[in-house]
Design an enzyme around this catalytic site. Structure first.
Site, PDB file in Angstrom:
ATOM      1  CE  LYS A 104      87.957  33.978  59.046  1.00  0.00           C
ATOM      2  NZ  LYS A 104      87.219  32.863  58.428  1.00  0.00           N
TER       3      LYS A 104
HETATM    4  P1  NAD Z   1      76.915  35.909  60.559  1.00  0.00           P
HETATM    5  O1  NAD Z   1      77.477  37.130  61.156  1.00  0.00           O
HETATM    6  O2  NAD Z   1      76.193  35.978  59.251  1.00  0.00           O
HETATM    7  O3  NAD Z   1      75.926  35.197  61.603  1.00  0.00           O
HETATM    8  C1  NAD Z   1      76.316  34.802  62.889  1.00  0.00           C
HETATM    9  C2  NAD Z   1      75.058  34.358  63.623  1.00  0.00           C
HETATM   10  O4  NAD Z   1      75.423  33.794  64.882  1.00  0.00           O
HETATM   11  C3  NAD Z   1      74.092  35.499  63.942  1.00  0.00           C
HETATM   12  O5  NAD Z   1      72.760  35.022  63.858  1.00  0.00           O
HETATM   13  C4  NAD Z   1      74.433  35.842  65.405  1.00  0.00           C
HETATM   14  O6  NAD Z   1      73.370  36.481  66.074  1.00  0.00           O
HETATM   15  C5  NAD Z   1      74.712  34.445  65.921  1.00  0.00           C
HETATM   16  N1  NAD Z   1      75.518  34.358  67.125  1.00  0.00           N
HETATM   17  C6  NAD Z   1      76.709  34.945  67.405  1.00  0.00           C
HETATM   18  N2  NAD Z   1      77.153  34.569  68.612  1.00  0.00           N
HETATM   19  C7  NAD Z   1      76.220  33.723  69.113  1.00  0.00           C
HETATM   20  C8  NAD Z   1      76.094  32.985  70.304  1.00  0.00           C
HETATM   21  N3  NAD Z   1      77.021  33.047  71.255  1.00  0.00           N
HETATM   22  N4  NAD Z   1      75.007  32.186  70.462  1.00  0.00           N
HETATM   23  C9  NAD Z   1      74.060  32.086  69.510  1.00  0.00           C
HETATM   24  N5  NAD Z   1      74.125  32.774  68.357  1.00  0.00           N
HETATM   25  C10 NAD Z   1      75.181  33.569  68.160  1.00  0.00           C
HETATM   26  O7  NAD Z   1      78.142  34.876  60.460  1.00  0.00           O
HETATM   27  P2  NAD Z   1      78.293  33.621  59.502  1.00  0.00           P
HETATM   28  O8  NAD Z   1      78.971  34.063  58.253  1.00  0.00           O
HETATM   29  O9  NAD Z   1      77.011  32.868  59.446  1.00  0.00           O
HETATM   30  O10 NAD Z   1      79.377  32.779  60.323  1.00  0.00           O
HETATM   31  C11 NAD Z   1      79.009  31.922  61.393  1.00  0.00           C
HETATM   32  C12 NAD Z   1      80.157  30.955  61.646  1.00  0.00           C
HETATM   33  O11 NAD Z   1      80.427  30.212  60.456  1.00  0.00           O
HETATM   34  C13 NAD Z   1      81.484  31.612  62.030  1.00  0.00           C
HETATM   35  O12 NAD Z   1      82.182  30.750  62.894  1.00  0.00           O
HETATM   36  C14 NAD Z   1      82.221  31.686  60.701  1.00  0.00           C
HETATM   37  O13 NAD Z   1      83.626  31.752  60.852  1.00  0.00           O
HETATM   38  C15 NAD Z   1      81.789  30.362  60.078  1.00  0.00           C
HETATM   39  N6  NAD Z   1      81.918  30.292  58.630  1.00  0.00           N
HETATM   40  C16 NAD Z   1      81.317  31.200  57.815  1.00  0.00           C
HETATM   41  C17 NAD Z   1      81.449  31.069  56.427  1.00  0.00           C
HETATM   42  C18 NAD Z   1      80.742  31.979  55.467  1.00  0.00           C
HETATM   43  O14 NAD Z   1      80.775  31.702  54.253  1.00  0.00           O
HETATM   44  N7  NAD Z   1      80.068  33.032  55.911  1.00  0.00           N
HETATM   45  C19 NAD Z   1      82.222  30.026  55.889  1.00  0.00           C
HETATM   46  C20 NAD Z   1      82.816  29.110  56.761  1.00  0.00           C
HETATM   47  C21 NAD Z   1      82.643  29.248  58.124  1.00  0.00           C
END
Ligand code: NAD
Length: 416
Positions: A104
């Site tokens: 990561k």
């Molecule tokens: P992103 O940056 O695209 O979106 C994050 C979203 O969460 C945004 O809408 C933001 O405004 C919102 N957010 C952040 N903190 C918040 C809070 N406290 N309350 C409510 N909303 C909040 O990120 P993403 O890629 O969608 O990732 C989201 C989660 O999924 C993370 O934990 C990430 O590690 C996990 N994840 C992502 C992927 C991927 O392929 N992108 C894969 C596996 C896991």
């Protein structure tokens, strides 16, 4: 308790369940990261000033192959968070059956405060500074919170530019635009996988998505796609939130219109098709399926007793603390654990990696078919172990993962 402490606690519980199956030093070894790297980036931003930015990378375990894991860009990310997330990636890759270890990266900046130009300058600075640690046989990054497909394109360009070539030998980064060697369907893969695991879990209980109610926290890559796919499968998404606020519509939000609103304004709030909701009330709304798809540590000992969902599907990494997990389990609420539920992204990253290595061209239909099959297979496998050992799904998933990684370490032999 920090995210790292949660992740280690979850691991310790699993190691205790597997006690006696491997020597204690194997369990101790795979608890620790292989490498922790700290960097100071110094991009020259458009205001003409050099900005010092902390960046981190952790290669947790490479017994199964090169480390795989996204780049998180948030103001408050720490090396401990990155270590926790890299450890989770080790378990996720092992569980979903791809030949990668866990890694990561983190860049400690708030992306929403950067212009598109400055973000590109920063991501290129990261790619240059981290270049000795990024390689198809070492560590292959992807998007995570705060980074996107566009950023991955800039990483690929920075690496090929520094090598004086138009393309790279092998895959240095996944989740890039299709035109640059990405696979169709990667951007949606995590959210799509979340919904496939939800469908499989509901089916196992004789239920189905059409007509079910769902609540989604986070409206980024994972949350927005999950909400769209849930709605497309016939569920009623009654509330969503992002960092700016939450909104609800008991009759079901029009997710397509909401996505257009977010594309135009950058936030879910202000959408005419829903009413305001206090963000702290979102996680405790009565619903069939609750998808935390934002940040870690959202369902805690403080609010788990008030959760009124029947099923919690972890789109985010680490959204449920271990204490909350126990409370939900005692209350009969099923939790679909992150290392299974959101593993669709890394599975499709693996397809992208093999496509680029073999100079193949995968169609979206190939990707969707293989993703659906893998998510359902692994859910069935985890469910079978949970039934056999009488443990929650998270513990079953962790047992499968840790056993696979420990076996790989043993198979390599203990030299280092
Ligand atoms: P992103 O940056 O695209 O979106 C994050 C979203 O969460 C945004 O809408 C933001 O405004 C919102 N957010 C952040 N903190 C918040 C809070 N406290 N309350 C409510 N909303 C909040 O990120 P993403 O890629 O969608 O990732 C989201 C989660 O999924 C993370 O934990 C990430 O590690 C996990 N994840 C992502 C992927 C991927 O392929 N992108 C894969 C596996 C896991």
């Amino acid at each position: 308790m920090s995210m790292l402490q949660h992740t280690q606690q979850q691991y310790d519980r699993t190691a205790a369940l597997l006690e006696g199956t491997f020597p204690p030093e194997i369990f101790a070894k795979i608890r620790e990261p292989h490498e922790r790297i700290e960097m100071t980036l110094s991009p020259l931003l458009s205001d003409g000033r050099v900005r010092l930015v902390r960046a981190f990378m952790v290669h947790h375990n490479e017994a199964l192959g090169p480390c795989k894991g996204g780049i998180r860009m948030t103001a408050d990310v720490t090396i401990e968070d990155v270590q926790a997330l890299a450890m989770e990636m080790t378990w996720k890759c092992a569980l979903i059956g791809v030949p990668f270890g866990g890694g990561k990266s983190g860049i400690a900046v708030a992306p929403e405060k950067l212009s598109a130009h400055d973000k590109e300058v920063l991501i290129r600075s990261f790619a240059r500074n981290a270049s000795r640690h990024i390689h198809p046989l070492l560590y292959v990054p992807a998007p995570d919170m705060g980074t996107t497909e566009r950023d991955m394109g800039h990483i690929k360009d920075t690496i090929t530019y520094s090598q004086g070539q138009a393309a790279t030998h092998g895959c240095y980064v996944t989740g890039k635009p299709v035109l640059l060697g990405g696979v169709p369907g990667r951007r949606e893969a995590t959210g799509r996988g979340v919904v496939q695991v939800i469908e499989a879990a509901l089916e196992a209980e004789g239920r189905a998505l059409p007509g079910a109610t769902a609540v989604v926290q986070g409206f980024g890559n994972v949350g927005a796609v999950t909400a769209q796919m849930l709605a497309a499968a016939g569920a009623r998404v009654i509330a969503v939130s992002d960092i700016y606020g939450a909104l609800t519509n008991p009759r079901g939000l029009d997710i397509g219109a909401l996505a257009a609103h977010v594309a135009a304004t950058g936030r879910v709030t202000g959408f005419a098709g829903g009413g305001p909701l206090a963000p702290e009330d979102l996680l405790t709304l009565p619903c069939d399926v609750l998808v935390p798809a934002a940040a870690a540590g959202q369902i805690t000992a403080g609010n788990a007793a008030a959760v009124r969902a029947r099923l919690v599907a972890e789109g985010a990494n680490g959204p449920t603390t271990p204490e909350a997990d126990d409370i939900l389990h005692a209350r009969g609420i099923t939790v679909l654990p992150d290392i299974l539920c959101n593993a669709g992204g890394v599975f499709v990253s693996y397809l992208e990696y093999t496509q680029e290595t073999q100079k193949e061209q995968m169609t979206e239909a190939d990707v969707l078919r293989r993703l659906a099959q893998r998510m359902r297979d692994r859910f069935a496998q985890v469910r079978a172990v949970a039934a056999e050992r009488n443990v929650p799904l998270r513990q079953a998933a962790m047992m499968l993962s840790v056993r696979t990684v420990a076996e790989a370490v043993m198979a390599r032999g203990l030299l280092s």
